[in-house]
Design a protein around this motif. Sequence first.
Motif, PDB file in Angstrom:
ATOM      1  N   PHE A 103       0.698  -1.241  -0.068  1.00 36.72           N
ATOM      2  CA  PHE A 103      -0.024  -0.185   0.051  1.00 36.72           C
ATOM      3  C   PHE A 103       1.081   1.339  -0.069  1.00 36.72           C
ATOM      4  CE2 PHE A 103      -2.448   3.436   1.830  1.00 36.72           C
ATOM      5  CZ  PHE A 103      -3.584   3.184   1.146  1.00 36.72           C
ATOM      6  N   GLY A 104       0.683   1.926  -0.915  1.00 35.34           N
ATOM      7  CA  GLY A 104       1.374   3.379  -1.018  1.00 35.34           C
ATOM      8  C   GLY A 104       2.608   3.340  -2.234  1.00 35.34           C
ATOM      9  N   GLY A 105       2.886   2.277  -2.706  1.00 37.82           N
ATOM     10  CA  GLY A 105       3.679   2.074  -3.752  1.00 37.82           C
ATOM     11  C   GLY A 105       3.998   0.711  -4.312  1.00 37.82           C
ATOM     12  N   MET A 106       3.483   1.057  -5.850  1.00 39.11           N
ATOM     13  CA  MET A 106       3.517  -0.430  -6.530  1.00 39.11           C
ATOM     14  C   MET A 106       3.217  -0.061  -7.974  1.00 39.11           C
ATOM     15  SD  MET A 106      -0.177  -2.043  -5.948  1.00 39.11           S
ATOM     16  CE  MET A 106      -1.722  -1.498  -6.760  1.00 39.11           C
ATOM     17  N   SER A 107       3.912  -1.068  -8.890  1.00 42.90           N
ATOM     18  CA  SER A 107       3.677  -0.875 -10.226  1.00 42.90           C
ATOM     19  C   SER A 107       2.333  -1.263 -10.893  1.00 42.90           C
ATOM     20  CB  SER A 107       4.905  -1.933 -10.892  1.00 42.90           C
ATOM     21  OG  SER A 107       6.140  -1.348 -10.641  1.00 42.90           O
ATOM     22  N   VAL A 108       1.862  -0.247 -11.766  1.00 39.01           N
ATOM     23  CA  VAL A 108       0.554  -0.803 -12.537  1.00 39.01           C
ATOM     24  C   VAL A 108       0.745  -0.404 -13.863  1.00 39.01           C
ATOM     25  CG1 VAL A 108      -0.719  -0.240 -10.129  1.00 39.01           C
ATOM     26  CG2 VAL A 108      -0.198   1.667 -11.864  1.00 39.01           C
ATOM     27  N   THR A 109      -0.191  -0.640 -14.394  1.00 39.57           N
ATOM     28  CA  THR A 109      -0.699  -0.239 -15.820  1.00 39.57           C
ATOM     29  C   THR A 109      -1.937   0.644 -15.873  1.00 39.57           C
ATOM     30  OG1 THR A 109      -1.875  -2.315 -16.692  1.00 39.57           O
ATOM     31  CG2 THR A 109       0.382  -2.293 -16.941  1.00 39.57           C
ATOM     32  N   TRP A 110      -1.891   1.673 -16.906  1.00 43.65           N
ATOM     33  CA  TRP A 110      -2.987   2.483 -17.004  1.00 43.65           C
ATOM     34  C   TRP A 110      -3.278   3.013 -18.225  1.00 43.65           C
ATOM     35  CZ3 TRP A 110      -2.813   7.725 -17.997  1.00 43.65           C
ATOM     36  CH2 TRP A 110      -1.613   8.115 -18.462  1.00 43.65           C
ATOM     37  N   THR A 111      -4.412   3.462 -18.481  1.00 42.98           N
ATOM     38  CA  THR A 111      -4.841   4.121 -19.844  1.00 42.98           C
ATOM     39  C   THR A 111      -5.745   5.634 -19.466  1.00 42.98           C
ATOM     40  OG1 THR A 111      -6.905   2.946 -20.118  1.00 42.98           O
ATOM     41  CG2 THR A 111      -5.074   1.935 -20.918  1.00 42.98           C
ATOM     42  N   MET A 112      -5.686   6.175 -20.343  1.00 43.48           N
ATOM     43  CA  MET A 112      -6.360   7.539 -20.235  1.00 43.48           C
ATOM     44  C   MET A 112      -7.571   7.488 -21.175  1.00 43.48           C
ATOM     45  SD  MET A 112      -5.923  10.886 -19.207  1.00 43.48           S
ATOM     46  CE  MET A 112      -4.293  11.231 -18.955  1.00 43.48           C
ATOM     47  N   ALA A 113      -8.741   7.716 -20.636  1.00 43.32           N
ATOM     48  CA  ALA A 113      -9.869   7.813 -21.377  1.00 43.32           C
ATOM     49  C   ALA A 113      -9.990   8.997 -22.385  1.00 43.32           C
ATOM     50  CB  ALA A 113     -11.039   7.835 -20.519  1.00 43.32           C
ATOM     51  N   SER A 114     -10.570   9.059 -23.361  1.00 44.97           N
ATOM     52  CA  SER A 114     -10.814  10.163 -24.433  1.00 44.97           C
ATOM     53  C   SER A 114     -11.590  11.289 -23.738  1.00 44.97           C
ATOM     54  CB  SER A 114     -11.447   9.790 -25.481  1.00 44.97           C
ATOM     55  OG  SER A 114     -12.548   9.056 -25.330  1.00 44.97           O
TER      56      SER A 114
END
Length: 114
Positions: A103-114
């Motif tokens: 909790f507080g720091g980890m690797s993720v993936t993400w996308t930005m919606a239009s």
Amino acid sequence: MLQRYRQDAHLSWNDFSQSGGTGAAQCTERFYPPSARVVALSTDLFNKKHNCLKVVTIYYKRKKSTAMVVDQCAFEDGCPPNTIDASTQVWHDLGIYERNPIFGGMSVTWTMAS
């Protein structure tokens, strides 16, 4: 800077409430409770406020959370590039709670919606 594909990022935690000590969100000049799904983007991702009020989707393992961009997480304040600073609710959506050591720091993936 419109992301339509997943990219890697570091997820950190932020208290967006008035008692959090970081000031009101730059995009809205408001504070948010821990239950709000909001994020601050590092300066490189924030893109000079061009990404204000856009929605990001953050993925971790088989879970995801959507949140609105309300603030910048500046390098000068200790926020490294490629970082998403997320509220408590975003962390909970991803199945990570305060007692979890990541909790507080980890690797993720993400996308930005239009």
